[in-house]
Design a protein around this motif. Structure first.
Motif, PDB file in Angstrom:
ATOM      1  N   SER A   1       1.084   4.182  -3.061  1.00 22.78           N
ATOM      2  CA  SER A   1       0.293   5.351  -2.683  1.00 22.78           C
ATOM      3  C   SER A   1       0.832   6.659  -3.252  1.00 22.78           C
ATOM      4  O   SER A   1       0.304   7.713  -2.946  1.00 22.78           O
TER       5      SER A   1
ATOM      6  N   SER B   1       0.825  -1.213   0.000  1.00 22.03           N
ATOM      7  CA  SER B   1       0.000   0.000   0.000  1.00 22.03           C
ATOM      8  C   SER B   1       0.856   1.258   0.000  1.00 22.03           C
ATOM      9  O   SER B   1       0.572   2.213  -0.724  1.00 22.03           O
ATOM     10  N   SER B   2       1.907   1.287   0.798  1.00 21.83           N
ATOM     11  CA  SER B   2       2.737   2.492   0.855  1.00 21.83           C
ATOM     12  C   SER B   2       3.499   2.703  -0.450  1.00 21.83           C
ATOM     13  O   SER B   2       3.658   3.831  -0.902  1.00 21.83           O
TER      14      SER B   2
END
Length: 149
Positions: free
Chosen positions: A57, A53-54
């Motif tokens: 993002s 996710s990071s």
């Protein structure tokens, strides 16, 4: 001015891999019992999901007066010609044609990009290389924003 915003999300296959890492962690902890195994499944899966996710993002935005690419905010006055790069040309600019001084927002799972000249004489960065799934729209937004300043 034409606005633009894009989030360079990770591909779906990476989420499958994150789930598989959770299962792998559960299997490693299986000899210790059921509770550690479940903890490994949840903990390993959660850590892998946070990492995916990071990484996925990062955003590219054209806002009034600036281009925001990840953590960088570049004033439109410092930008010049925008070139759309697809396929082999995009690969060439992120490998053997790349300049080590360039700002590169790379995502290997995205095959298209834009190359933006930096015209600020005080900036040693020759160009920006930004991976994007919609290079024509980003180029149009940047060209419109640069013309309207």
């Amino acid at each position: 001015m034409q606005s633009y915003e894009e989030r360079l999300t990770a591909p779906r296959s990476w989420w499958v891999i994150a789930g598989a890492l959770g299962v792998a962690m559960a299997l490693v902890l299986l000899p210790l019992g059921t509770l550690p195994m479940l903890g490994g499944l949840v903990g390993g899966g959660a850590l892998a999901a946070v990492a995916v996710s990071s990484y996925g993002s990062v955003r590219i935005r054209v806002i009034p007066g600036a281009l925001v690419a990840g953590d960088a905010k570049i004033p439109l006055e410092a930008l010049g010609e925008v070139t759309v790069l697809e396929g082999e040309e995009a690969r060439a600019w992120r490998t053997y044609k790349a300049d080590t001084r360039a700002f590169m927002l790379l995502r290997g799972y995205i095959s298209s990009a834009v190359r933006i000249e930096v015209t600020d004489p005080g900036d040693p960065t020759p160009y920006l290389y930004l991976s994007t799934r919609r290079p024509e729209q980003l180029a149009a937004a940047l060209s419109g924003a640069v013309r309207s300043r």
